[in-house]
Structure formats: C-alpha cells, structure tokens
Design an enzyme around this catalytic site. Structure first.
Site, PDB file in Angstrom:
ATOM      1  N   ASP A  72       0.850  -1.197   0.000  1.00  0.00           N
ATOM      2  CA  ASP A  72       0.000   0.000   0.000  1.00  0.00           C
ATOM      3  C   ASP A  72       0.888   1.250   0.000  1.00  0.00           C
ATOM      4  O   ASP A  72       1.735   1.425   0.889  1.00  0.00           O
ATOM      5  CB  ASP A  72      -0.899   0.008   1.242  1.00  0.00           C
ATOM      6  CG  ASP A  72      -1.978  -1.059   1.181  1.00  0.00           C
ATOM      7  OD1 ASP A  72      -2.103  -1.738   0.138  1.00  0.00           O
ATOM      8  OD2 ASP A  72      -2.694  -1.218   2.190  1.00  0.00           O
ATOM      9  N   GLU A  96      -9.775  -9.882  -5.066  1.00  0.00           N
ATOM     10  CA  GLU A  96      -8.612  -9.229  -5.683  1.00  0.00           C
ATOM     11  C   GLU A  96      -7.726 -10.220  -6.421  1.00  0.00           C
ATOM     12  O   GLU A  96      -6.624  -9.863  -6.845  1.00  0.00           O
ATOM     13  CB  GLU A  96      -7.804  -8.455  -4.628  1.00  0.00           C
ATOM     14  CG  GLU A  96      -8.491  -7.180  -4.194  1.00  0.00           C
ATOM     15  CD  GLU A  96      -7.679  -6.333  -3.224  1.00  0.00           C
ATOM     16  OE1 GLU A  96      -6.692  -6.817  -2.647  1.00  0.00           O
ATOM     17  OE2 GLU A  96      -8.062  -5.173  -3.039  1.00  0.00           O
ATOM     18  N   ALA A 145      -8.729  -1.320   5.723  1.00  0.00           N
ATOM     19  CA  ALA A 145      -8.628  -2.665   6.331  1.00  0.00           C
ATOM     20  C   ALA A 145      -9.624  -2.915   7.463  1.00  0.00           C
ATOM     21  O   ALA A 145      -9.539  -3.963   8.122  1.00  0.00           O
ATOM     22  CB  ALA A 145      -7.210  -2.982   6.792  1.00  0.00           C
ATOM     23  N   ALA A 146     -10.558  -2.009   7.685  1.00  0.00           N
ATOM     24  CA  ALA A 146     -11.576  -2.274   8.723  1.00  0.00           C
ATOM     25  C   ALA A 146     -12.417  -3.487   8.327  1.00  0.00           C
ATOM     26  O   ALA A 146     -12.718  -4.357   9.152  1.00  0.00           O
ATOM     27  CB  ALA A 146     -12.464  -1.047   8.905  1.00  0.00           C
ATOM     28  N   GLY A 147     -12.791  -3.548   7.045  1.00  0.00           N
ATOM     29  CA  GLY A 147     -13.581  -4.686   6.569  1.00  0.00           C
ATOM     30  C   GLY A 147     -12.783  -5.986   6.660  1.00  0.00           C
ATOM     31  O   GLY A 147     -13.326  -7.041   6.997  1.00  0.00           O
ATOM     32  N   ASP A 148     -11.493  -5.914   6.365  1.00  0.00           N
ATOM     33  CA  ASP A 148     -10.639  -7.112   6.453  1.00  0.00           C
ATOM     34  C   ASP A 148     -10.536  -7.575   7.908  1.00  0.00           C
ATOM     35  O   ASP A 148     -10.594  -8.777   8.190  1.00  0.00           O
ATOM     36  CB  ASP A 148      -9.237  -6.805   5.918  1.00  0.00           C
ATOM     37  CG  ASP A 148      -9.266  -6.353   4.466  1.00  0.00           C
ATOM     38  OD1 ASP A 148     -10.149  -6.822   3.718  1.00  0.00           O
ATOM     39  OD2 ASP A 148      -8.416  -5.524   4.089  1.00  0.00           O
ATOM     40  N   ARG A 194      -6.623   3.742  13.932  1.00  0.00           N
ATOM     41  CA  ARG A 194      -5.183   3.746  13.633  1.00  0.00           C
ATOM     42  C   ARG A 194      -4.949   3.825  12.124  1.00  0.00           C
ATOM     43  O   ARG A 194      -5.748   3.280  11.363  1.00  0.00           O
ATOM     44  CB  ARG A 194      -4.551   2.443  14.130  1.00  0.00           C
ATOM     45  CG  ARG A 194      -4.715   2.271  15.600  1.00  0.00           C
ATOM     46  CD  ARG A 194      -4.373   0.871  16.005  1.00  0.00           C
ATOM     47  NE  ARG A 194      -4.609   0.754  17.427  1.00  0.00           N
ATOM     48  CZ  ARG A 194      -4.572  -0.370  18.094  1.00  0.00           C
ATOM     49  NH1 ARG A 194      -4.294  -1.493  17.476  1.00  0.00           N
ATOM     50  NH2 ARG A 194      -4.806  -0.379  19.384  1.00  0.00           N
TER      51      ARG A 194
HETATM   52  O1  RIB Z   1      -9.055  -3.528   2.331  1.00  0.00           O
HETATM   53  C1  RIB Z   1      -7.930  -2.704   2.348  1.00  0.00           C
HETATM   54  C2  RIB Z   1      -6.962  -3.133   1.280  1.00  0.00           C
HETATM   55  O2  RIB Z   1      -7.535  -2.940   0.014  1.00  0.00           O
HETATM   56  C3  RIB Z   1      -5.675  -2.361   1.244  1.00  0.00           C
HETATM   57  O3  RIB Z   1      -4.683  -2.883   2.106  1.00  0.00           O
HETATM   58  C4  RIB Z   1      -5.290  -2.379  -0.221  1.00  0.00           C
HETATM   59  O4  RIB Z   1      -4.154  -3.138  -0.496  1.00  0.00           O
HETATM   60  C5  RIB Z   1      -6.507  -2.928  -0.951  1.00  0.00           C
HETATM   61  O5  RIB Z   1      -6.322  -4.228  -1.316  1.00  0.00           O
END
Ligand code: RIB
Length: 307
Positions: free
Chosen positions: A14, A140, A251-254, A287
């Site tokens: 990123d 992705e 990355a909140a969803g991740d 964060r």
């Molecule tokens: O969900 C966040 C992510 O989306 C980021 O880290 C970026 O790499 C994209 O894949």
C-alpha cells in the site's frame, strides 16, 4: 485449540498518502509524506486472523520486486504460515491509497502477481482443508480462482466466508458456495444492481434479504459505524458497532472478516462472532494503515469486557 483458517487472496504494497481533498482533473495537489504499508485484502485478513487467535495459512502470489519479501515478512511476524505464497517473475500487487481527513479512503489497485493466481497454484494446499477449517476469500485475485477455492472448501465441509470486495457482480454458482457473504453498503448495492443508498438498518435489512436470494447461506451487511445486519433463513438481526473517532478506515472490513472467522472457529454463534468482529474493526479504524492498524486479541477482549 486455535481455529484453522486458510486465506486465498491478494498481497499488496500500500502506497499511502493523506490528502485534504481530491484533486480536480488536471490539478496537482501535495499530500503527506508517502508511507509504504503491508496490505492487500487477502494478506490483511490473514494477518488479522493470526493476531486475533487463528492458526492461519495464506495462499497467494507476489512478484520478483522488493515488495514481495516485505509483504511475506509482515505476515510471518504475525505468525502466518507463508509456505504457500508463490513468488513469480514481475510486479507485486500495489494499492495507491489516498486517505481523506474524515478517515475514508480512495484506493487504486495495480493487480501485479495477484492477477495471475491460478487454481493450479492453490490446489495442493487446499487439500488440507477439513470440516474444522474456515476459508476466507475476497475479490482481488481472478474470480475463477476464488470460485475454485470455495468449491474445494465446500467439498471438504469447511466454512466459507466471501468478502465481495472490490465490488463486482457474481455468478449464482459462486454465491451458492458461500456460507457467509459480507458486503459493505456499496458492495451490497452493486450486487443487487441498485442505486439506492443503504444508510439505515431498515434498508440494510431489506437489502440483506434480497442478497440471500443470490444463494449464500448467511449475509452479513457491514454498515460502518452502525455495525452490521446478520440475515439468514431464520430472520434478520442488528449487531451495533462501537462508536469511535475514525482516523483511517483502511482494512476495517478485512479486520471484521478475520475476527468473525476466528470467533466462529472458536465456536461462537454468528451474532456473538459479529459483535467480536465489530469490536476488532472499531479499533482498527482508530489507527492509520492496513496491517499497521490491526489490533491484538487482548485489545479486542478488553474492549468487549468494558462494553
Ligand atoms: O481492504 C484494504 C486493502 O484494500 C488495502 O490494504 C489495499 O491493499 C486494498 O487491497
């Protein structure tokens, strides 16, 4: 016993800048200093699942540039098994990320090695999936590879969780392989071919019911600060979020998906797992960055113990 979680998905470097506003076409603006942070929806989910208590393997692909080893090293520091991340000739995936003052982000992907991850590359490691495992996938890497992973997981009795991000329409045969579909508001609208904003619980419940008709067993519709709606054939339930001051929602969803998988794998019912996941995601938005924002397990347990 730690739940066994397999993630099939992307790894991205990123390239992050904070900006005051979006430029207009033809305009040049100066943002903050550029930061390079380990990311990619797949890798973020693997990283978070490991920090939060899973026994995690990541299946994916990096390129031959300097970003590949950096991304693998980040996952290893979090305790993720990286033995099945392939390195191929060419570029690693990257994401240009611009973060606005209120914490929302704009992401432009360059798929790099993620774009050629093939079913053949993941077949052998996926054979280790069993009824006590969970599979986490996103969008992705090529759709055929995601569908292949879902099919192998389903054949082996593993729980399947699909984050339909970045948003794209999905074939019915793929949706039918999904135990938990976890779109956010934008992704849900796109999956339904709707232009309606899903900004309330009522609209989210209606959308979640329609999404169930696409074939997944359960829908968890993510509503940001509002929390989530969990829908299945037994009905629809609201699981409120934890109010926080967001600085960066990357990355909140991740983090949500990884935490949800860990909690399910530990035997929590879906509503309790969603509450645990809301807590983890709420910490991550306080964060900056992707993997840099993901909380430790003790932090999530602490938040849940006081709320
Ligand atoms: O969900 C966040 C992510 O989306 C980021 O880290 C970026 O790499 C994209 O894949």
């Amino acid at each position: 016993m730690k739940p066994r979680i397999v993630v099939v998905g992307s790894l991205n470097a990123d390239l992050v800048q904070r900006i005051d506003r979006l430029p207009r076409p033809g305009e040049t603006l100066t943002g903050s200093e550029l930061r390079i942070i380990s990311g990619g929806k797949g890798a973020n989910q693997a990283y978070a699942a490991s920090l939060l208590g899973g026994r995690v393997s990541m299946l994916g692909q990096v390129g031959s540039d300097a970003f590949g080893p950096l991304l693998i090293a980040s996952l290893e520091r979090a305790g993720v098994d990286t033995a099945n991340i392939l390195a191929i000739e060419g570029a690693t995936g990257t994401a240009g990320i611009f973060v606005l003052p209120a914490g929302e982000n704009i992401i432009i992907l360059s798929a790099g090695a993620n774009g050629t991850l093939s079913p053949a590359a993941i077949r052998e490691p996926l054979k280790t999936l069993a009824a006590d495992s969970l599979l986490l996938v996103q969008l992705e890497v090529p759709l055929a590879t995601t569908e292949f992973a879902l099919r192998m997981a389903r054949e082996r009795g593993a729980i399947t969780i699909l984050d339909p991000a970045p948003a794209q329409t999905l074939p019915a045969k793929l949706c039918a392989l999904v135990d938990y579909l976890t779109p956010n508001q934008t992704e849900a609208a796109l999956l339904l071919g709707s232009t309606e904003e899903i900004e309330s619980y009522e609209r989210a419940e209606a959308a979640a019911r329609k999404l169930l008709a696409l074939g997944p067993q359960n829908v968890i519709l993510k509503l940001g600060a509002l929390g989530v709606v969990v829908a299945n054939s037994r009905g629809c339930e609201r699981v409120p979020g934890f109010p926080v001051q967001a600085v960066d929602t990357t990355a909140a969803g991740d983090t949500f998906n990884a935490a949800f998988a860990v909690a399910l794998g530990e035997g929590k019912p879906p509503l309790a797992a969603a509450r645990f996941a809301n807590a983890a995601a709420s910490i991550s938005v306080t964060r900056p960055g992707a993997q840099s924002s993901i909380p430790q397990r003790a932090e999530v347990d602490q938040l849940l113990s006081v709320k």
